[in-house]
Motif scaffolding. Sequence first.
Motif, PDB file in Angstrom:
ATOM      1  N   VAL A  59     -10.459  -9.669  12.144  1.00 52.74           N
ATOM      2  CA  VAL A  59      -9.627  -8.733  11.616  1.00 52.74           C
ATOM      3  C   VAL A  59      -8.668  -9.217  10.702  1.00 52.74           C
ATOM      4  O   VAL A  59      -7.897 -10.077  11.273  1.00 52.74           O
ATOM      5  CB  VAL A  59      -9.206  -7.615  12.734  1.00 52.74           C
ATOM      6  CG1 VAL A  59      -8.307  -6.469  11.687  1.00 52.74           C
ATOM      7  CG2 VAL A  59     -10.338  -6.969  13.282  1.00 52.74           C
ATOM      8  N   LYS A  60      -8.656  -8.887   9.437  1.00 56.18           N
ATOM      9  CA  LYS A  60      -7.692  -9.558   8.742  1.00 56.18           C
ATOM     10  C   LYS A  60      -6.626  -7.984   8.401  1.00 56.18           C
ATOM     11  O   LYS A  60      -6.884  -7.116   8.161  1.00 56.18           O
ATOM     12  CB  LYS A  60      -8.106 -10.143   7.284  1.00 56.18           C
ATOM     13  CG  LYS A  60      -7.041 -10.729   6.417  1.00 56.18           C
ATOM     14  CD  LYS A  60      -7.794 -11.575   5.180  1.00 56.18           C
ATOM     15  CE  LYS A  60      -6.746 -12.196   4.541  1.00 56.18           C
ATOM     16  NZ  LYS A  60      -7.517 -12.817   3.337  1.00 56.18           N
ATOM     17  N   ILE A  61      -5.411  -8.538   8.600  1.00 51.41           N
ATOM     18  CA  ILE A  61      -4.275  -7.443   8.592  1.00 51.41           C
ATOM     19  C   ILE A  61      -3.797  -7.929   7.042  1.00 51.41           C
ATOM     20  O   ILE A  61      -3.091  -8.927   7.053  1.00 51.41           O
ATOM     21  CB  ILE A  61      -3.363  -7.461   9.822  1.00 51.41           C
ATOM     22  CG1 ILE A  61      -4.052  -7.460  11.066  1.00 51.41           C
ATOM     23  CG2 ILE A  61      -2.549  -6.263   9.421  1.00 51.41           C
ATOM     24  CD1 ILE A  61      -3.069  -7.549  12.335  1.00 51.41           C
ATOM     25  N   PHE A  62      -3.495  -6.748   6.248  1.00 53.96           N
ATOM     26  CA  PHE A  62      -2.539  -7.140   5.109  1.00 53.96           C
ATOM     27  C   PHE A  62      -1.321  -6.212   5.007  1.00 53.96           C
ATOM     28  O   PHE A  62      -1.526  -5.023   5.573  1.00 53.96           O
ATOM     29  CB  PHE A  62      -3.587  -6.417   3.870  1.00 53.96           C
ATOM     30  CG  PHE A  62      -4.944  -7.189   3.837  1.00 53.96           C
ATOM     31  CD1 PHE A  62      -4.862  -8.234   2.512  1.00 53.96           C
ATOM     32  CD2 PHE A  62      -5.809  -6.764   4.190  1.00 53.96           C
ATOM     33  CE1 PHE A  62      -6.107  -8.826   2.312  1.00 53.96           C
ATOM     34  CE2 PHE A  62      -6.994  -7.324   4.157  1.00 53.96           C
ATOM     35  CZ  PHE A  62      -7.288  -8.550   3.283  1.00 53.96           C
ATOM     36  N   GLY A  63      -0.217  -6.630   4.595  1.00 50.61           N
ATOM     37  CA  GLY A  63       1.000  -6.130   4.811  1.00 50.61           C
ATOM     38  C   GLY A  63       1.810  -6.325   3.719  1.00 50.61           C
ATOM     39  O   GLY A  63       1.903  -7.471   3.065  1.00 50.61           O
ATOM     40  N   ALA A  64       2.450  -5.369   3.282  1.00 51.40           N
ATOM     41  CA  ALA A  64       3.486  -5.491   2.059  1.00 51.40           C
ATOM     42  C   ALA A  64       4.636  -4.778   2.639  1.00 51.40           C
ATOM     43  O   ALA A  64       4.751  -3.911   3.187  1.00 51.40           O
ATOM     44  CB  ALA A  64       2.825  -4.639   0.935  1.00 51.40           C
ATOM     45  N   ASP A 100      -9.262  -5.241   6.979  1.00 55.79           N
ATOM     46  CA  ASP A 100     -10.362  -5.361   6.174  1.00 55.79           C
ATOM     47  C   ASP A 100     -11.612  -5.051   6.924  1.00 55.79           C
ATOM     48  O   ASP A 100     -12.782  -4.828   6.669  1.00 55.79           O
ATOM     49  CB  ASP A 100     -10.571  -6.721   5.653  1.00 55.79           C
ATOM     50  CG  ASP A 100     -10.867  -7.628   6.817  1.00 55.79           C
ATOM     51  OD1 ASP A 100     -10.499  -7.258   8.046  1.00 55.79           O
ATOM     52  OD2 ASP A 100     -11.146  -8.721   6.594  1.00 55.79           O
ATOM     53  N   ASN A 101     -11.475  -4.489   8.349  1.00 56.90           N
ATOM     54  CA  ASN A 101     -12.542  -4.141   9.454  1.00 56.90           C
ATOM     55  C   ASN A 101     -12.598  -2.649   9.714  1.00 56.90           C
ATOM     56  O   ASN A 101     -11.593  -2.237  10.535  1.00 56.90           O
ATOM     57  CB  ASN A 101     -12.268  -5.154  10.502  1.00 56.90           C
ATOM     58  CG  ASN A 101     -13.554  -5.250  11.406  1.00 56.90           C
ATOM     59  OD1 ASN A 101     -14.160  -4.435  11.568  1.00 56.90           O
ATOM     60  ND2 ASN A 101     -13.743  -6.393  12.076  1.00 56.90           N
ATOM     61  N   THR A 158      -0.559 -11.937   5.089  1.00 62.69           N
ATOM     62  CA  THR A 158      -1.803 -11.368   5.648  1.00 62.69           C
ATOM     63  C   THR A 158      -1.829 -12.072   6.919  1.00 62.69           C
ATOM     64  O   THR A 158      -1.039 -13.066   7.412  1.00 62.69           O
ATOM     65  CB  THR A 158      -3.057 -11.867   5.021  1.00 62.69           C
ATOM     66  OG1 THR A 158      -2.991 -13.244   4.834  1.00 62.69           O
ATOM     67  CG2 THR A 158      -3.315 -11.415   3.648  1.00 62.69           C
ATOM     68  N   ALA A 159      -2.339 -11.509   7.989  1.00 61.98           N
ATOM     69  CA  ALA A 159      -2.609 -12.144   9.272  1.00 61.98           C
ATOM     70  C   ALA A 159      -4.102 -12.112   9.908  1.00 61.98           C
ATOM     71  O   ALA A 159      -4.604 -10.944   9.462  1.00 61.98           O
ATOM     72  CB  ALA A 159      -1.497 -11.515  10.561  1.00 61.98           C
ATOM     73  N   LYS A 165       3.762   6.228   9.626  1.00 61.71           N
ATOM     74  CA  LYS A 165       2.748   7.263   9.748  1.00 61.71           C
ATOM     75  C   LYS A 165       1.284   6.678   9.417  1.00 61.71           C
ATOM     76  O   LYS A 165       1.504   5.680   8.681  1.00 61.71           O
ATOM     77  CB  LYS A 165       3.117   8.618   9.031  1.00 61.71           C
ATOM     78  CG  LYS A 165       3.216   8.140   7.442  1.00 61.71           C
ATOM     79  CD  LYS A 165       3.783   9.576   6.854  1.00 61.71           C
ATOM     80  CE  LYS A 165       3.681   8.796   5.311  1.00 61.71           C
ATOM     81  NZ  LYS A 165       4.544  10.077   4.456  1.00 61.71           N
ATOM     82  N   LYS A 166       0.265   7.173   9.890  1.00 60.67           N
ATOM     83  CA  LYS A 166      -0.965   6.656   9.556  1.00 60.67           C
ATOM     84  C   LYS A 166      -1.492   7.743   8.285  1.00 60.67           C
ATOM     85  O   LYS A 166      -1.552   8.918   8.396  1.00 60.67           O
ATOM     86  CB  LYS A 166      -2.152   6.709  10.603  1.00 60.67           C
ATOM     87  CG  LYS A 166      -3.481   6.309  10.218  1.00 60.67           C
ATOM     88  CD  LYS A 166      -4.367   6.225  11.760  1.00 60.67           C
ATOM     89  CE  LYS A 166      -5.637   5.619  11.805  1.00 60.67           C
ATOM     90  NZ  LYS A 166      -6.106   5.324  13.061  1.00 60.67           N
ATOM     91  N   VAL A 167      -1.644   7.211   7.112  1.00 60.62           N
ATOM     92  CA  VAL A 167      -2.453   8.002   6.198  1.00 60.62           C
ATOM     93  C   VAL A 167      -3.748   7.311   5.639  1.00 60.62           C
ATOM     94  O   VAL A 167      -3.509   5.880   5.321  1.00 60.62           O
ATOM     95  CB  VAL A 167      -1.426   8.078   4.889  1.00 60.62           C
ATOM     96  CG1 VAL A 167      -2.122   8.861   3.779  1.00 60.62           C
ATOM     97  CG2 VAL A 167      -0.212   8.537   5.330  1.00 60.62           C
ATOM     98  N   SER A 168      -4.916   7.841   5.716  1.00 58.02           N
ATOM     99  CA  SER A 168      -6.179   7.351   5.301  1.00 58.02           C
ATOM    100  C   SER A 168      -6.442   5.907   5.799  1.00 58.02           C
ATOM    101  O   SER A 168      -6.783   4.981   5.069  1.00 58.02           O
ATOM    102  CB  SER A 168      -6.330   6.983   3.729  1.00 58.02           C
ATOM    103  OG  SER A 168      -5.564   7.924   2.982  1.00 58.02           O
ATOM    104  N   GLY A 169      -6.243   5.874   7.155  1.00 56.74           N
ATOM    105  CA  GLY A 169      -6.553   4.541   8.113  1.00 56.74           C
ATOM    106  C   GLY A 169      -5.613   3.639   7.782  1.00 56.74           C
ATOM    107  O   GLY A 169      -5.803   2.451   8.413  1.00 56.74           O
ATOM    108  N   GLU A 170      -4.517   3.587   6.793  1.00 54.66           N
ATOM    109  CA  GLU A 170      -3.371   2.687   6.593  1.00 54.66           C
ATOM    110  C   GLU A 170      -2.259   3.133   7.077  1.00 54.66           C
ATOM    111  O   GLU A 170      -2.019   4.472   7.464  1.00 54.66           O
ATOM    112  CB  GLU A 170      -3.349   2.680   5.194  1.00 54.66           C
ATOM    113  CG  GLU A 170      -4.536   1.952   4.457  1.00 54.66           C
ATOM    114  CD  GLU A 170      -4.498   1.409   3.107  1.00 54.66           C
ATOM    115  OE1 GLU A 170      -3.353   1.483   2.646  1.00 54.66           O
ATOM    116  OE2 GLU A 170      -5.402   0.787   2.650  1.00 54.66           O
TER     117      GLU A 170
END
Length: 202
Positions: A132-137, A85-86, A156-157, A98-103
């Motif tokens: 920094v909040k990390i979102f994971g699916a 989120d940061n 989330t973490a 891989k990294k795509v659009s910052g994700e």
Amino acid sequence: MRFPSYGAAGVLSLCLLSSSALANSGGMTGYSGKTSQTCTMCHSGGTAPTVEISGPTSLEAGATGQYTLIIRGPGQKGGFNVAVDNTAASLEAGEGSKKVSGELTHSAPKSASAGEVRFPFTLVAPQSAGTVKIFGAGNSVNGDNNITLDGVATTTASVTITGGAGNGDNDDEGGCSSTGGSPVMLLSLIAGGMTLLRRRRN
Ligand code: HEC
């Protein structure tokens, strides 16, 4: 009478186009759970796994932390999507992703080992203190290369960023509300002044 059939053909080709653009076992971003959308938009029918993001809960400003998204479930394979989120923080892909659009997302569905699918990744902390909040699916899939009989969970973490040049954790928010406050104050002073003037005139 010809229009309806042209219309139908148009709709059909649009569907084909959009399904080939969306069908993507080789990774998906925008579905980490950061917005309300996750992989369940398309995948369903399987047992939901448990998804965990393991790694340091605090990092020095500018430091690099090693994290792992772990999917524990009955699926033969797994895929994932991670976002933060940061905008001052950055994610770097680890093995199999891989990294795509910052994700980050999987490059290909990854086989489970002892009931787990692990996706390592790196978080580079911002240069100033904050959170920094990390979102994971995580998607625990049956490996049929389809969206059926797959289970999805999100997690989330939160990572506290310490030290750094900024040092004032809430500088941004404080600045926002005080700049928001002064025009309001000004307006009410002007309004007050005008009522006074009107009263004097009467
Ligand atoms: C818009 C629809 C859509 C969304 C959202 C979506 N997927 Fe998929 N996914 C598909 C389709 C369609 C397939 C079938 C294979 C293909 O066409 O590439 C698939 C296949 C897969 C597979 C292989 C499935 C199997 O059983 O072999 C994995 C793994 C996967 N997706 C992971 C994810 C993850 C992780 C997310 C969420 C971050 C996600 N997908 C979100 C459409 C979607």
